[in-house]
Structure formats: structure tokens, C-alpha cells
Design an enzyme around this catalytic site. Structure first.
Site: not given
Lengths: 349, 349, 349, 349
Positions: B155-156, B151-153
Site C-alpha cells: 500500500t505505502a 499488504g501494508c508495505f
């Protein structure tokens, strides 16, 4: 009624809020960048009744026509005129940081650059100035000669935090504030990073670790908690004009408490404060809901897995975070209802 | 090369990244909302060489023309086609959450609504699917049949956090992630809260406490730390199209460490990862700097007063946070250089 | 006082404007999408005194509790309830297009899709309904049973144009209107093209040639000019929530006229209209200046090289372009001052 | 290859486009505001291979290391260095307006303020400089010593207009251009009106009647039409970073022509110009479709009621409207394919 710093956002906002105020009349507009110009030259879109000319702020002149002065000047500038105003019995609401610390030494160390070029001697005024958070300092504000309106981040962060510190419900250690603000918080003077081209379509942290609102938050938090508190505060710049959201993280001392319990704490403490609205559990504040109003919308959520408590506040950084809070203090100082002429409902969307 | 879910943002982005890829040719476009339409009907602004027609995704047909399939479908949909693709020797990069958990039971509990209407039996596939964070799982990705792009969150948040967990440098307790994303993370299907009228000029938290990316972050964090970790994760919706910023708070075990020390840790671990850029101390990432690229910009700051460490990451949620990471995995699976055709420089501003 | 269509932007805006109105009390909230819900469920951010429940609009019930009804419904819906309301002596302000054309045939041809599924028989009502542009129709509005509030584009375009048509100062041929609106004009129902992800950071024309506001503008322009007028009207979608700017191009008949002359024409005609502000020559209106107000800011510039006249108007599309104009009409119908409770000053920025 | 004016948006954009260009190497960075700083100090987010230091632009030094120079300087500055560069056989692409007029007298009158403080003597250079619109001047550009890249508004307005002027299909009188641009067109130097707080959530006209791009458009339009043409040009500032839309209104001479006919004219003339895309009738360009690309999307619509023709063009103001067009010219001058290294597909949304 004088407004000094009339062409910046703080002054402009103050004037807007006072425009149709039933009890105050604007009699003096002070400013430096725009001095000599008439109000309508600078702001053709907001007519004021007598289209005053913006003047260099002269204490004698101000005192002749005003009982109160709202100052919206850069840090380190208000303190150069406030002693003269106070001596002339003009009561002051200062929107800058100059009188937010009870200790002048503290101010000197936090506002290091500003303090270098001036040599403040108003230790006594700093000690008697009142921190203008009306929900917590209403009585002191009423009789104050100088009210220092809190910063935008401290306002949004302290409102949900102070009740839990006051009741000893959260641990004093490890409090984290992650705040997000619109660009108007950076003022109206042109700066590259505040250009739409630069600040639109992006979010970034700034002032990580050393932001000047940290000690301001800590001073009030420590005062209410009755002990020294250190806080991790990180502001972020958000691509919007107005609005400020503060997300505050802490640990509950009693892991059995629920979100509803914590909501009740907030609702009870603020039951008589019409500008503070505590949202139902599960409803989270959006800054758009408070835009152009003097409201603070609070929400709380508890994570039973981690004993964490998440506190959220949305305010309009230029109203409840600045000029609106100033007018709220002004109303109190003048013996009026604190909500006189202050907007509470937004135009949505 | 098949792309399924072609008209959503994930699919559109994948196609854009593959458009002029020297080694892959798009031979199948799958979709449901848009099936039967030609690509240029739906997206007149991005021409593709053969202007394929979007088709209902049929495993046999896909297998005839493709060795690889990138799936960008709603949660609970990919798992209905992946077993059929794998059986036909099509290697899969899934951008949804369906194969992100090694345990199907865990998936069933986190994606409760989706799991209710289907009865997944692909326990074994879940166990062998590889979590597609190339900076940490490159070897496993190389030979995987199913890669679940994170997911994007996650990853970051994981990129800056894992090195410190791996080295045991931070306390396992009390980790807080405050994340901010643009609206494209909410997808292309019309929803009231994602209208410009609603989501512009405002910021608000959502999914407080129970967001589904929490267990995903915890799974990987626990795996790397070698022990169970609970995390406080709060996402916020920011008025911008693309971009995701994650601000991570933790406590250092050794209070003597400086920001420079911690920067060195990150720079050393990621020295061979060209998509991870560790910024100088005092430079904080802006999501605009990575827009339309597969880069992650990391920064770290230590607060010696509180022993707190603040980790910041900016990514483009649709590229490094989704389709770009998928293509990065695809490159690795195909034995190519992992940066084949992936953008690294933004057009600023 | 009933408001029907309460959860869309038009209804929401009307309610906001009536909230603290000294003379009206909201006694009925009608809606379909939200019927059965209480107001605060749908809009927790704008409390209304009695937190009414939104109901299916029943004419009998409405007539029992209301003298006036403001209707903010999709085109083709208002006309199904208005005859029943009028029969029950409820005076109507309709924000839709249903009663904007004196000729029902014209409406049937312009609103072709809507007219297909219904069979309107209210020819007489169409003929007696008053076009609610108070600056030009104040007397007729006062005694009207049905007022059709003008569209947002017609309001902004007609205000600067009518004086010159009325005086015969411009050529009737070759009038061009290039208009720009924020996304709230597209309503609150989710549509892909109105998502922030799609409509932010872009501008595009739409409805070129055939937009439905063209015949509405032409009807009123022709009426005032006393002869048939055709207009080239092109709207554009701008990445902002509120605000509408209309730039109108025409040819002066007398090439000797100056910008100041033309400004004088506007200022003279609108000298008693407090919601119309004619800016000094060389000052051009910004929609931000009128946001959340019922004002229209006008400016005019003459190009002596081309004999061209450029007319510019900024309004808030949801206030002067919709609900505010509705309330202005309502005030007039009720015999009140037309500016009762209508905002005239924005909060800037 | 030298780039002068490296820290503004034009220079930054040029450098970005040349970064991975297969045939050019950046060997000199010139600038004044930032001279003495290394590139990465100013722009940490776009690394360049050799991290050059920005230097005061010295013609000798530039000539030593460069065959070509792209100049992105304020108006009135390029003309002070260009003669020196040309003398040293450096071929110049100038992104400013200094060489856009064949007549120096014309330039002196249009750029009055700039011309006052300098005394240009480069009449001959003005006469030989080539107007860098490659779709119309490709051959001349190939051998030019000085190419003056057109302004952003002229580029977007001339592309759809010139074919119809060239063919004599429209009336020469009464052409109106209503253009809309993002804020990056105003540059990177901080100005109050370009702050996000001021320019977000609003649209306004500026430079009405007297904008400097008017004579530039007229010069080229007159040249192609073979007769003097006056144009009514009005630019508007739109709340977005990049993108420019031009809506052009004219009268068809032959009222029998259809939209399809006119589309065919455009498509035929531009059939070999890969950066010009003529959209199907009824599809209108959105600036988002061309963002970060060198494309121009054109559309045309005819109104048979009025014989009006509406021409629409979307470009990225910093690429096809500035630096991309500069690089396109540079490619042509260097005998390369004109599309070398120029982006044609956007990352959507």
C-alpha cells in the site's frame, strides 16, 4: 589531554571513554554553555576523578596541560581554535565537520551558513588534516596533527561500500544510501523535533537530497574509487536514543557473484580490523548489538534477480560514529594499540 | 457483518472502526485462540454494544447473520473458509494474502510453507478476487465478491510509485524500496524478537531479498506499467507500535523535471482521493501524522544531480495498511461513501 | 565457572559480566531451551572466547570443570540441581527465588504453583543459604555455599529502607513501596503483555497486593528491624528495557529531622560501599544514570508538613538487581575485591 | 469559539477535539510564538476548515467572533486576559492553573515565580471561578463564567479518592499519591530533560515534596472531606508521550471492607458518569487503554493484612487530564450533552 565541548553528547561520550583509560588523563575541560560549573554539577551521574571545572577554552591554558585535544564543538567553531592549538603543538582530534574536506572552498559551500559568519584562512590545515577513518587511513592518522573524525552516516556507509568501490566490483552510478539514526545524533541542545513527545512513536525522512553528509561520503568514495561518484543519500530519524543503521544499494558489475562471495570480500579486507565484524550471510545487523561499543557490524546480501547488492551496517552513532572513533584515532596518534579502553561488547538487551 | 480473527490486531482494529459505524452492525465474532470467551474478557478496554462471544467460524452460522465478512486470519487460513462463504453469498474482505495474487500458482510459490499443508483448488476465486487498493481499483471493488486488501508495505509503496509507472516517467529498472514499519505489523502472537526488551532502542533490516511483499508489489507495478518489473525491496523493523514509512528510489526518464513537477503529477492523480494527501515540496511525512487514521501522506523530491526521484509515504500500518483499507473497501462494496466512519485526523502528539 | 540458564537475560548478563573478568573463566554453559546449540548461534552479537556449546546441566560434568556455578533458572528449577552441586563442592550463586527464604515452608506458600509440582526436601539448605545483599551480608556471603541473590525490587527497596529500620528512625507501620520496572524484568520468553506493541507507550500496575517480592522484602526488613513488619508493595511496568526505580514512603518518628539529616544517615552507613551512591538532597535518581552498571543511586527527601520521608532508589534491574549483584557475591565468595570487573559508569544518554 | 495558545499541546488538542464538533466553530486562533503564521504552516498534518491565521489574542477581536474561549497559556498569562474577556461576556475555560484556587493569596504563594512579575487584582474572579471537574461540579460549571480545568495529576488522583473521603471511609492522615506521567505533560517548548535522548529508557521522580499540584489536590480533597487534609504527592516522568497513572494509597477505617465493597462504592458514585469506568476487581488500568480518549479507568484493591486500600486511575493527560476535560466543561456550559464529540474508545494497541 583536553576535551572541549564537554557538556554535549560528543564531549560527554569522549570523557566517558577516557575515564579509566590507562594512558590518558583528562586535564582540561572546555565548554561555553557550562563554563564555570564543576563537572559534577552538570553530570552528577558520571563522577570524574578530580571533578574539574569547565572552562572557556583558552589555547595557552590548554597547551600548558595537554598534548592532545578532542574537540566536540558545533560546526564552524573548531576551526577558530584549532590553528592556535596546532601552533602550540597540541595535536587535535576534531569531531566536527570543520576539517573533513580537503578543500576549504568545498567546506565553505557545504557549510554555507557557518562559513558566512567567519572568514576561514586555514586552507593549508584543511589540506593536511587527515580523515579519521582508521580502517582506511591508519598510517596517515598516526602522524597527523589534525584528525577530522568522520560523520556518523559516512562512517556507517563507507565501511561496507569502500571495499567494493576499491575493487571496482559495483557500478559507480546509482548508489543509494538509506540511513536511519537515533535522536542523540541531533545533539543535546533542546529542539522541538527532538522532544520525546515529538520524535517517539514515529519515523520520518529529513534532509532529503541536500544533507551535508552527502558530499563527505562522495569525497571519500570518489577518492577510493579513483573517479567522481554521486550518491543518493537519505537520512531518517528513528525513535531511539543511540544507534545508526545504513542500508546501501548498488549494482554488481559481475552478476554471477553470490552473497557468500561478497561476504568474503568484506571479511578479507577487514580481517585485521577488530572493530569491524562481518556477519554470516543471512544475519542482519541490529543497532542494539553494537550499542555502547565501538563496533561496526556489516552484512551483505545479493539479489541475483536484479544484480543488486544490499549492504548493511550498524554502529553506535555516538561511539564508532563519533567519540569512539575519535578515541580510536587518538590511540593511534599516541602510538597505542588502537583498541585501548574502547568497548567491544554490548550489554544486551 | 462478521469479523473473523477478532483477537488479533487486524480484527481488533476492524471492530474498532466498525464500532460506531452508522451502517454496519457486528453480528458475529469469529476466532480460534479466543473462541468461547466473551469480547470483554479479552478486551476490557473496548466495550462492544452486545458483548458478543467469540465463536469458531462456521460458514452457515456466519451466513445467517451477515452479508459481509472481514477476515483477519493467518495466511493459508482464509482460503479454507472463503469458498464456503462466497457460496453462501457472503461477500468477503480478506486482510490476509490468500487472494492477493491472481494466479494460485504464484501464491503457492510465494507462500510455500502455507501451501504445503493445504491443497487449494480455488483457482477461479483467485482470478476473480479484486486487489483492494481503492485509489486504483474502485470500480472493480464495488461489485467484487472477494476483495483482497493489500499488504501494508505494498500500500505505502504503490501509492506514490504507480502514477509514475503509469505515465512512463521513471525507468522500469533499478527501483528500490526501503521500508520501515512498527512492531504491530508482526502481530499480537508473542515472538521473542517483538518483545519490547528486544525490539526497543534498535533498528534492523529483515527479510532482505526474499520478503513476500516483493512479488505482491511487482504484480501491481507490472500491471500498471504494462510490463514486467523487478523491485529491490527491504523492510526494516522500527521501535514503535504503529506506523509505516516507505522510501522509494527511482530514476526519472526526463532529467529536466523538478520536484514541483512531480508533486503536481501526484496531486493531480489523487485529487479526488481524500485519503491521499500530497505534501508541499520540502515537507516530509512523519508516521505520527497519520497514526490512527486512514490517510496516506505522500512527498516527492527530485535530485537534479543524479536524476533520482525520492518518493516517501507514511501510513498507519494497521489502518490504511490493513483494517482501515478493508473498511474503505467494505464501504465501497456496500455502496456507501468510501470514507464512512474512517478517521482522518490524528491526535497529536 | 559454570553459568546455567545461559540464554535468558540473567544468564546472558552474567556471561557478559564474566567475559573479561580477570579471575574467572567460563567453562560450562547450561540451558534447556537452547541445549545443543553453540553460543554464537544464539547470540551472534556477543562472542565468547571458546564459543562453548550449551548443554543440559549435569551436576557431575559441572563439578568437573567448575568451582562456582551461577544459576539463572525459573523458580522451582534451581532447587532441583543445587543440592547435587553443593554435594560436589560447587559453590552456588542462585539468581532465582528458591533459596531466598530461610524457611522452606514460607517458600512453599509464596511460590505455591511451583511448589505443587515438586516436593522439596532441602530445608537445611534453605536455612544455611545466605541472602546475597552484600551491603548487609558481606561476611556471611564470603563463606557461603549457597548465595541467594535478592530480587530486583527487594534490592532497590531495602537499600534505602534498612538504615532507617535499623536505627529505628521510622514507624514500622504504614510503609509503602511503589516500584517501577522495565520490561526485561519479565524475562526473554515471549509473552503477549511484554510485546513492544502492548507494553510501549503505557504504564500499568500489576501484582497489586499479592506480589511475591512482598514477603521477601518483609523477611529482610523484619530481620533488620528486629520485629515483624508488613509492607504495601505495588510494582508497575514501565515502557523501557532496563531500569528499576523504587519510591518508598514512611513516617519519621522524630518530626524534627531534615532531608540533610536523613541523607547523612544513608551516606554514613554506605560510606564504604562503592556501589551505593547517595545523591545530594534535591537531586533525584534517574534509572538512565545507572543503566548497565552495578550502582544503586539513592536519594531522600523529608516533608516536614506530613513527617513523611520519601526514599528513592534507581538500579539497573539486570545488573545490581540480578546478575551484577550475583557477580558481586561471587567476587566476595572467591576472596576478590567485590567490584572486580563490575561496571560503575554508564554510557549516557 | 476562540482557542488561545493554539500551538502548544493543550491548544492543539482542543482544536483537534473541536474540529468536527457539531455545535462549535473555531473562529479565532490566538498565540504568541506562532502569531502571524497560518495554522497549516505550523501543523501541516491537521487541516482546519478555514486555515485561520494565528493572531495575538486581542480581547475585543475575540469577543466579536466568540461566545467561548478556551485558554491554554502558561501559568500567569491567562489571568492577564481573562478579566477582559469576562467583561466582554466571553465565557472562559482556562486550562492553566490561574483560577484553580479560590483564594488569590493561595495562588500567589503556590505560583510564586509567576506572581512576582505580575500584580493580580482579580480576587473576585478567583472566588467565582469554578473548578472544572464535571463529575463533582457539574451544576456549578453549567452557569460559570470562568471554569478552571483541573491539572492532570489532580484529575487522576481525585476521581478515585473523593468518594472515599466523601463517605469518610478512609483515614484523613497518611494519604500518599504516587503518580506517573508521559512527557507531553511537560509541554511543547523544547527543554533538555524532555528530549527523547534524555527521557527515553528511564524513569525518575521530580518535584518531590513541593509539586504545585499538591495544594490543588489538597484544596479539593479538603473541601469534599470537610476538613483539612495533607497529602504526600510524588510525580514521576515516564518514557511515553501520553498517559498518566495515579496510584493512591490510604488506610481503610473499617478493616472488614473488601475490594468488591470498595469497587461498589466507586461504581455507584460514578454510575451516571460515562467517562469514568470502574474496572472489575483484579483488572488494573493501563494508560494505553485510555489513550486519545476522555475516559478515566479506575480500579481498587484492598489489602486485608495492612487495611490498606490501593486506588489506581489511568487517564490521557492531554484529554481527560487537560483539553478533553476542557471540552467536557464547554459542552456543559453550552447546555449540550457533556460527551458531545469526545472520544471514548482508543485505537489499540
Amino acid at each position: 589531554m583536553a576535551v572541549i565541548g564537554a557538556s554535549g553528547y560528543g564531549g560527554l561520550q569522549t570523557i566517558r571513554l577516557l575515564l579509566d583509560h590507562p594512558e590518558f588523563e583528562i586535564t582540561f575541560l572546555g565548554g561555553e554553555r557550562s563554563s564555570g560549573k564543576s563537572w559534577s554539577d552538570v553530570n552528577p551521574f558520571i563522577p570524574i576523578p578530580n571533578n574539574l571545572t569547565i572552562e572557556i577554552p583558552d589555547p595557552d591554558k590548554i597547551a600548558q596541560v595537554s598534548d592532545f585535544a578532542v574537540l566536540s564543538m558545533p560546526n564552524g567553531r573548531a576551526c577558530q581554535i584549532v590553528p592556535h592549538l596546532v601552533k602550540r603543538n597540541v595535536r587535535v582530534i576534531d569531531l566536527s565537520a570543520d576539517y573533513r574536506f580537503r578543500s576549504l572552498d568545498k567546506w565553505n559551500s557545504v557549510y554555507l551558513n557557518e562559513s558566512r559568519s567567519i572568514n576561514r584562512k586555514d586552507t593549508a590545515l584543511c589540506e593536511t588534516a587527515v580523515y579519521g577513518l582508521p580502517e582506511w587511513n591508519c598510517n596517515a592518522i598516526r602522524s597527523a596533527d589534525i584528525v577530522a573524525a568522520p560523520g556518523c552516516f559516512p562512517t556507517a556507509s563507507l565501511l561496507p561500500l569502500l571495499p567494493f568501490l576499491n575493487q571496482g566490483m559495483i557500478e559507480y552510478d546509482g548508489i543509494i544510501i538509506d540511513a536511519k539514526t537515533g535522536t542523540s545524533g541531533g545533539g543535546r541542545s533542546p529542539k522541538e523535533n527532538l522532544l520525546l513527545s515529538e520524535s517517539s512513536e514515529t519515523i520520518s525522512p529529513y534532509g532529503v537530497i541536500g544533507h551535508r553528509h552527502t558530499p563527505e561520503i562522495e569525497q571519500m568514495a570518489s577518492h577510493i574509487a579513483g573517479q567522481e561518484i554521486n550518491i543518493q543519500f537519505t537520512p531518517h530519524l528513528v525513535p531511539m536514543v543511540r544507534g545508526l543503521l545504513s542500508t546501501v544499494y548498488a549494482k554488481l558489475r559481475d552478476p554471477g557473484l553470490t552473497s557468500e562471495d561478497c561476504r568474503t570480500v568484506l571479511a578479507t579486507i577487514y580481517r585485521n580490523n577488530q572493530f569491524v565484524e562481518v556477519l554470516p550471510v543471512g544475519v542482519y545487523p541490529s543497532t542494539k548489538w553494537v550499542r555502547n561499543t565501538n563496533k561496526a557490524f556489516l552484512s551483505v546480501q545479493v539479489d541475483t534477480r536484479t544484480s543488486g547488492i544490499v549492504l548493511m551496517t550498524a554502529i553506535d552513532n555516538l561511539i564508532k560514529g563519533q567519540a569512539g572513533q575519535g578515541v580510536q584515532c587518538l590511540n593511534i596518534m599516541a602510538g597505542l594499540s588502537e583498541d585501548s579502553n574502547l568497548p567491544t561488547n554490548t550489554y544486551y538487551p
